[in-house]
Design a protein around this motif. Structure first.
Motif, short mmCIF file in Angstrom:
data_model
loop_
_atom_site.label_atom_id
_atom_site.label_comp_id
_atom_site.label_asym_id
_atom_site.label_seq_id
_atom_site.Cartn_x
_atom_site.Cartn_y
_atom_site.Cartn_z
N UNK A 154 0.83 -1.21 0.00
CA UNK A 154 0.00 0.00 0.00
C UNK A 154 0.86 1.25 0.00
N UNK A 155 1.87 1.27 0.84
CA UNK A 155 2.77 2.43 0.91
C UNK A 155 3.44 2.67 -0.44
N UNK A 156 3.93 1.60 -1.05
CA UNK A 156 4.57 1.71 -2.36
C UNK A 156 3.61 2.25 -3.41
N UNK A 157 2.36 1.76 -3.38
CA UNK A 157 1.35 2.19 -4.33
C UNK A 157 1.05 3.69 -4.19
N UNK A 158 0.93 4.17 -2.96
CA UNK A 158 0.64 5.59 -2.74
C UNK A 158 1.81 6.47 -3.19
N UNK A 159 3.03 6.01 -2.97
CA UNK A 159 4.19 6.77 -3.43
C UNK A 159 4.21 6.85 -4.96
N UNK A 160 3.82 5.77 -5.62
CA UNK A 160 3.76 5.78 -7.08
C UNK A 160 2.72 6.78 -7.56
N UNK A 161 1.54 6.78 -6.91
CA UNK A 161 0.50 7.72 -7.33
C UNK A 161 0.93 9.17 -7.14
N UNK A 162 1.66 9.45 -6.06
CA UNK A 162 2.09 10.82 -5.79
C UNK A 162 2.90 11.39 -6.95
N UNK A 163 3.60 10.54 -7.66
CA UNK A 163 4.40 10.99 -8.81
C UNK A 163 3.52 11.46 -9.97
N UNK A 164 2.24 11.05 -9.99
CA UNK A 164 1.37 11.33 -11.12
C UNK A 164 0.32 12.41 -10.83
N UNK A 165 0.20 12.85 -9.57
CA UNK A 165 -0.89 13.76 -9.19
C UNK A 165 -0.89 15.06 -10.01
N UNK A 166 0.24 15.71 -10.11
CA UNK A 166 0.31 16.98 -10.84
C UNK A 166 -0.08 16.81 -12.31
N UNK A 167 0.35 15.71 -12.90
CA UNK A 167 0.02 15.45 -14.30
C UNK A 167 -1.49 15.28 -14.49
N UNK A 168 -2.15 14.55 -13.58
CA UNK A 168 -3.59 14.38 -13.68
C UNK A 168 -4.31 15.72 -13.51
N UNK A 169 -3.87 16.54 -12.55
CA UNK A 169 -4.50 17.84 -12.32
C UNK A 169 -4.39 18.73 -13.56
N UNK A 170 -3.21 18.77 -14.14
CA UNK A 170 -2.97 19.63 -15.30
C UNK A 170 -3.80 19.18 -16.51
N UNK A 171 -3.82 17.89 -16.78
CA UNK A 171 -4.56 17.38 -17.94
C UNK A 171 -6.06 17.54 -17.76
N UNK A 172 -6.57 17.36 -16.55
CA UNK A 172 -7.99 17.58 -16.31
C UNK A 172 -8.37 19.04 -16.48
N UNK A 173 -7.44 19.94 -16.13
CA UNK A 173 -7.68 21.36 -16.37
C UNK A 173 -7.84 21.65 -17.85
N UNK A 174 -6.96 21.08 -18.68
CA UNK A 174 -7.07 21.26 -20.13
C UNK A 174 -8.39 20.70 -20.65
N UNK A 175 -8.79 19.53 -20.14
CA UNK A 175 -10.02 18.89 -20.61
C UNK A 175 -11.25 19.73 -20.25
N UNK A 176 -11.30 20.24 -19.03
CA UNK A 176 -12.44 21.05 -18.60
C UNK A 176 -12.51 22.38 -19.36
N UNK A 177 -11.34 22.98 -19.58
CA UNK A 177 -11.31 24.24 -20.32
C UNK A 177 -11.84 24.07 -21.74
N UNK A 178 -11.47 22.97 -22.37
CA UNK A 178 -11.95 22.72 -23.73
C UNK A 178 -13.45 22.42 -23.73
#
Length: 283
Positions: A154-178
Motif C-alpha cells: 500500500x505504501x509503495x502504491x501511494x508513493x507511485x500515485x504521488x508521482x502522477x498527481x500533478x500530471x492528472x490535475x494539469x490534464x484535467x484542467x485542459x479537458x475542462x477548459x476545452x
C-alpha cells in the motif's frame, strides 16, 4: 441549502449530512460483510471436510443479510444523490446567471461530477479502506509477515500515485477548459472549428489514458507481487489446512482489489480539485 457558500465537497456533506451519513452506514455494513465472506467460506470448507454444517449455515445467513443491505442501499442512494444534484445545479445557475451558456452548460456537468464523486467514488474508497483493514487483520492473524507485506504494498502504491498527481490535475484542467467551449463552438456551425475542438478533446483524453495506463501498470506489478509472495510464503512456511490456504489467497486477492480502488479515488480527487476551483469562479 447551498446559498452563499462555495460549492465544495465539505459544503455538500454539511448540507446533506444525515442523508449521506445513512448511505455511508449502509455502505460500511455491506463492505464489512463482503470482506468477511471469504473467511466464512474458509470455515465452511473446513467444517464440511469434518461433516460439520454449522459454518455452512452461518455463511448462508451472512450472504442473505448482505443481499438485503445491498438492495436497500442502492435504492436509497439513487433518491438521496438525485436530490443533491438538483440542489447543486440550482445553486450554480443562481450564482452565475450572466455566464456564457457554453461555460454554464459545462460547469453544470462538472457540478454533477462532484455529486458522482460523493455517490460513487467516496463510498468506493470507504469500502476499500474497510476491506484493506479487514484483510490486513485476517492476514496478520495467520502470520505477521503476510500483513507486513500487504502494508508495504500500500505504501509503495501511494508513493507511485504521488508521482502522477500533478500530471492528472494539469490534464484535467485542459479537458475542462476545452469542454467549456463546446456549446459556443457548436453555435458557430463551422465544421472546421468543431473538428479542431473534437481533436483537442481527443488529444487530452489520450494523454490522460496514457498516464493512467503507466500508473496502473506500475501498481499492478506491486500488488500481483504481493499475491505471489503471500502464496509462496503461506505454502512453504506455515502449517495450514485447505480452508486456511483458501482464506489467505482470497484475502490477498481481496487486498489487491481494494487497493486498486485507492488510486481510482485519488485520481478522481485530482480531477475534482480542478473542478471545484473552476465552478466556484465567476469567470
Amino acid at each position: 441549502m447551498l446559498k452563499d457558500v462555495p460549492i465544495t465537497i465539505p459544503a455538500l456533506l454539511a448540507a446533506f449530512l444525515w442523508r449521506i451519513g445513512l448511505t455511508w452506514v449502509l455502505t460500511f455494513c455491506e463492505t464489512a460483510l463482503i470482506a468477511l465472506i471469504p473467511l466464512f467460506i474458509g470455515f465452511a470448507i473446513d467444517g464440511l471436510l469434518t461433516k460439520d454444517t454449522t459454518a455452512l449455515f452461518q455463511l448462508v445467513a451472512a450472504m442473505a443479510v448482505l443481499i438485503a443491505i445491498s438492495v436497500i442501499r442502492r435504492a436509497y442512494d439513487t433518491r438521496v444523490f438525485g436530490t443533491v444534484r438538483v440542489e447543486v445545479g440550482k445553486a450554480q445557475a443562481a450564482r452565475i446567471p450572466d455566464l456564457p451558456v457554453s461555460k454554464l452548460n459545462a460547469r453544470l456537468a462538472m457540478g454533477r461530477e462532484m455529486v458522482d464523486f460523493l455517490e460513487n467514488d467516496l463510498p468506493l474508497v470507504m469500502a476499500a479502506l474497510v476491506q484493506l483493514i479487514i484483510s490486513i487483520i485476517v492476514l496478520f492473524a495467520f502470520d505477521s509477515v503476510l500483513a507486513l507485506a500487504g502494508a508495504g504494498a500500500v505504501v509503495t502504491m501511494l508513493l507511485i500515485y504521488a508521482l502522477f498527481h500533478r500530471q492528472f490535475y494539469r490534464l484535467n484542467g485542459h479537458l475542462n477548459q476545452q469542454a467549456e467551449r463546446q456549446v459556443g463552438i457548436l453555435e458557430t456551425r463551422k465544421p472546421q472549428r468543431l473538428l479542431l475542438h473534437l481533436s483537442r478533446l481527443r488529444s487530452v483524453e489520450v494523454r490522460l489514458s496514457d498516464t493512467e495506463s503507466i500508473l496502473y501498470g506500475a501498481i499492478f506489478v506491486v500488488l500481483l507481487g504481493l499475491v505471489v509472495f503471500n502464496l509462496w510464503y503461506a505454502t512453504t512456511s506455515l502449517p495450514i489446512t485447505s480452508g486456511t490456504i483458501f482464506s489467505i489467497v482470497s484475502y490477498s486477492w481481496e487486498f489487491v482489489e481494494s487497493a486498486l480502488a485507492l488510486p481510482v479515488t485519488l485520481q478522481g480527487w485530482s480531477r475534482l480539485s480542478e473542478i471545484t476551483k473552476r465552478i466556484n469562479s465567476a469567470k
